[in-house]
Scaffold this active site. Structure first.
Site, PDB file in Angstrom:
ATOM      1  N   CYS A 388      92.641  34.289  48.879  1.00  0.00           N
ATOM      2  CA  CYS A 388      91.046  34.166  48.471  1.00  0.00           C
ATOM      3  C   CYS A 388      91.121  33.020  47.338  1.00  0.00           C
ATOM      4  O   CYS A 388      91.133  32.105  47.475  1.00  0.00           O
ATOM      5  CB  CYS A 388      90.581  35.447  48.152  1.00  0.00           C
ATOM      6  N   HIS A 517      91.218  38.429  53.019  1.00  0.00           N
ATOM      7  CA  HIS A 517      92.184  39.350  52.415  1.00  0.00           C
ATOM      8  C   HIS A 517      92.832  40.043  53.481  1.00  0.00           C
ATOM      9  O   HIS A 517      92.631  41.184  53.961  1.00  0.00           O
ATOM     10  CB  HIS A 517      91.425  40.354  51.647  1.00  0.00           C
ATOM     11  N   GLU A 519      95.725  41.380  52.948  1.00  0.00           N
ATOM     12  CA  GLU A 519      96.315  42.861  52.679  1.00  0.00           C
ATOM     13  C   GLU A 519      95.640  44.158  53.061  1.00  0.00           C
ATOM     14  O   GLU A 519      96.195  45.133  53.003  1.00  0.00           O
ATOM     15  CB  GLU A 519      96.495  42.718  51.167  1.00  0.00           C
TER      16      GLU A 519
HETATM   17  N1  GLN Z   1      85.822  34.033  43.170  1.00  0.00           N
HETATM   18  C1  GLN Z   1      86.126  33.479  44.297  1.00  0.00           C
HETATM   19  C2  GLN Z   1      84.776  33.270  45.163  1.00  0.00           C
HETATM   20  O1  GLN Z   1      83.962  34.124  45.064  1.00  0.00           O
HETATM   21  C3  GLN Z   1      87.206  34.279  45.100  1.00  0.00           C
HETATM   22  C4  GLN Z   1      87.157  35.757  45.239  1.00  0.00           C
HETATM   23  C5  GLN Z   1      88.277  36.400  45.531  1.00  0.00           C
HETATM   24  O2  GLN Z   1      89.208  36.021  45.326  1.00  0.00           O
HETATM   25  N2  GLN Z   1      87.915  37.565  46.210  1.00  0.00           N
HETATM   26  O3  GLN Z   1      84.827  32.841  46.137  1.00  0.00           O
END
Ligand code: GLN
Length: 544
Positions: A388, A517, A519
């Site tokens: 992310c 994600h 994970e």
């Molecule tokens: N802050 C980033 C976004 O809003 C990444 C978010 C995250 O890593 N979950 O896209």
């Protein structure tokens, strides 16, 4: 279909492992041929966990249907190996919201809407829906907090009301903590006795006690607890500190916990319980000794003098699952990205790691340190996995270093940058303007097509996948061709090719960034393919 409900409540103090205890009980019931689901109740007024600070509350766990829930839901998914949906998570805020909506619709037909029974009724309604949806023989319901707090009293009332209606289908387990004060050197049962009194006061007597402590419960104390708490000695389960949470099902089975539970429902096991695969994993966990060192770079680690890694619980578990699957002992170290901003010479410490991971994140604090670290591992051939924010930072780094767009950035941090390589897509920007921050994220499971020949495609062993998201910003397609020309590989996209989901860098032992994600989908016996790919690359890294 008849559903049985097992409520898990906590006594004495929080954080002693209610979640793990109920997940472990769930697994042992599942091993006996029953379908099991789990519900987590958070007594907070927050409608979901999305707006809670991960340092205080732990990780926000995202379900396939895009709910932002408590990290315990993650534990349930990992132990039960089932996807759990939004129906299985509730907070005080969510429950009240439904009651108020009902009142506004006129569903209470002019009656005065009293907290009791309306709130517990709504809780029960939700539990019954979750049971039905999961076709569950057993629903484990974990009530957050400890008994005696006024926050969870209405949820305890729901147990009482349910039990009144169906006494044969409801059981309560109290997970308590038994301290061994060093100055006394003896295990004390009194706080647990008080906790049981506390639930008695509202009309519930737990049928089972789980006794968490540093050491195992002995016979005299079991007897004492039985006498003063009104719980049968065979229903008192000892749960001394385990070497890993994955050992707990075995500890429960050795005491016949699931069988006593079945017996108390006048039920019998449907099959000879088979936990062979699970227990051989426990065996691996306890015997592997060849280490693989992974550095996780982030900022959500500390509160006061305490370092809390719960903010990245699923990442941690996913690294472990993958390491165990290749018979390596995961050694995970937390690295503070801000330190690299203050002193870039510290980046050299990354050489000592077999792999480096940048997990999800938000905001400006520490971002330049992450970008510097990513540059370092890219240039020094250290396996890298970016999740992310970790993927977004990798794109920024590549644009800055390779395309020489020195002001390349995400508009989350630099709204006016000339080179917004990560930005808000138009529809997101509109939504954000209209609704404020709650509920504007891209959440939940989305499909992703994988590029032939990519590291990711090989790791997954398939040409598409589904992964969970939780972010607001996206890869900016205006830069897609330039970055591809400069060597970046777009290894995964949404099926319509609109959203970039995975980036890779060629001629590197492992450099993968994912917008989702992964994970959240790693399970102990089914480690996530990208984590396995990352750990494999890390395990063969030759350090200078
Ligand atoms: N802050 C980033 C976004 O809003 C990444 C978010 C995250 O890593 N979950 O896209």
């Amino acid at each position: 279909m008849r559903h049985r409900y097992i409520f898990i409540v906590g006594g004495v103090m929080s954080g002693v492992g209610k979640g793990t205890s109920s997940a472990a009980l769930g697994l042992t019931l599942k091993a006996r041929g029953f379908s099991v689901t789990a519900v987590k109740i958070d007594p907070y007024v927050n409608v979901d966990a999305g707006t809670m600070n991960p340092v205080e509350h732990g990780e926000v766990f995202v379900t396939i249907d895009g709910d932002e829930t408590d990290q315990d839901i993650g534990n349930y998914e990992r132990f039960l190996d089932e996807d759990i949906t939004s129906l299985n998570y509730m907070t005080t805020g969510r429950v009240y919201q439904s009651v108020i909506e009902r009142e506004r619709r006129g569903d209470y037909h002019g009656k005065c809407v009293e907290v009791v029974p309306r709130v517990p009724e709504e809780v029960i309604d939700r539990l019954e829906k979750a049971a039905k949806n999961a076709k569950a023989d057993f629903v484990l319901v974990e009530i957050g907090g400890t008994v005696g707090e006024y926050e969870n009293i209405l949820f305890l009332e729901a147990i009482r009301m349910m039990k009144l209606k169906n006494p044969d289908d409801v059981r309560t387990v109290l997970v308590s903590y038994l301290p061994v004060p060093p100055s006394i050197g003896e295990m004390k049962t009194k706080p647990t006795q008080h906790a049981v009194r506390e639930v008695n006061r509202i009309g519930i007597n737990p049928e089972f006690l789980i006794c968490r402590s540093e050491v195992a419960l002995d016979a005299p104390r079991r007897e004492k607890l039985s006498r003063f708490c009104g719980v049968h000695p065979s229903h008192i389960i000892t749960a001394p500190n385990a070497r890993s949470i994955y050992e707990v099902p075995k500890l429960f089975d050795e005491q016949g916990f699931a069988d006593s539970m079945l017996k108390s429902f006048r039920m019998k096991s449907r099959m000879i319980p088979d936990l062979t695969a699970w227990n051989s994993l426990v065996n691996i966990i306890e015997t592997v000794d060849r280490p693989v060192r992974i550095g996780v770079i982030g900022k959500y680690f500390s509160t006061g003098d305490f370092v809390l890694s719960d903010a990245y619980l699923s990442v941690l578990e996913a690294i472990k699952h993958a390491a165990w699957s290749i018979h390596r002992k995961p050694v995970i170290e937390w690295l503070n990205s801000e330190a690299y901003e203050q002193d870039p010479s510290r980046l050299k410490e990354l050489d000592d790691f077999d792999g480096v991971l940048v997990p999800g994140g938000w905001g400006s604090r520490g971002i330049e340190g992450k970008i510097a670290a990513i540059r370092y591992v890219r240039e020094h051939n250290i396996p890298y996995f970016g999740i992310c924010y970790g993927m977004q930072c990798a794109v920024i780094e590549y644009a800055r270093s390779v395309l020489e767009l020195t002001d390349a950035h995400t508009t989350e941090i630099a709204p006016k940058t000339q080179n917004p390589v990560i930005h808000l897509m138009n529809d997101q920007a509109k939504k954000l303007k209209e609704t404020g921050i709650g509920g504007t994220l891209r959440l939940g499971s989305y499909p992703c097509d994988l590029k032939t020949g990519s590291i990711s495609r090989t790791a997954y062993g398939s040409n598409s996948t589904d992964e969970r998201h939780r972010h607001r910003y996206e890869f900016n397609n205006d830069y897609r061709q330039q970055l591809i020309d400069a060597g970046l590989i777009i290894a995964g996209t949404s099926p319509d090719n609109r959203l970039v989901e995975i980036i890779e860098i060629p001629n590197h032992p492992f450099f993968v960034g994912v917008q989702f994600h992964p994970e959240f989908q790693s399970r102990p016996l089914r480690p996530h393919p990208l984590f396995v790919g990352f750990l494999k690359a890390a395990s063969i890294r030759k350090k200078k």
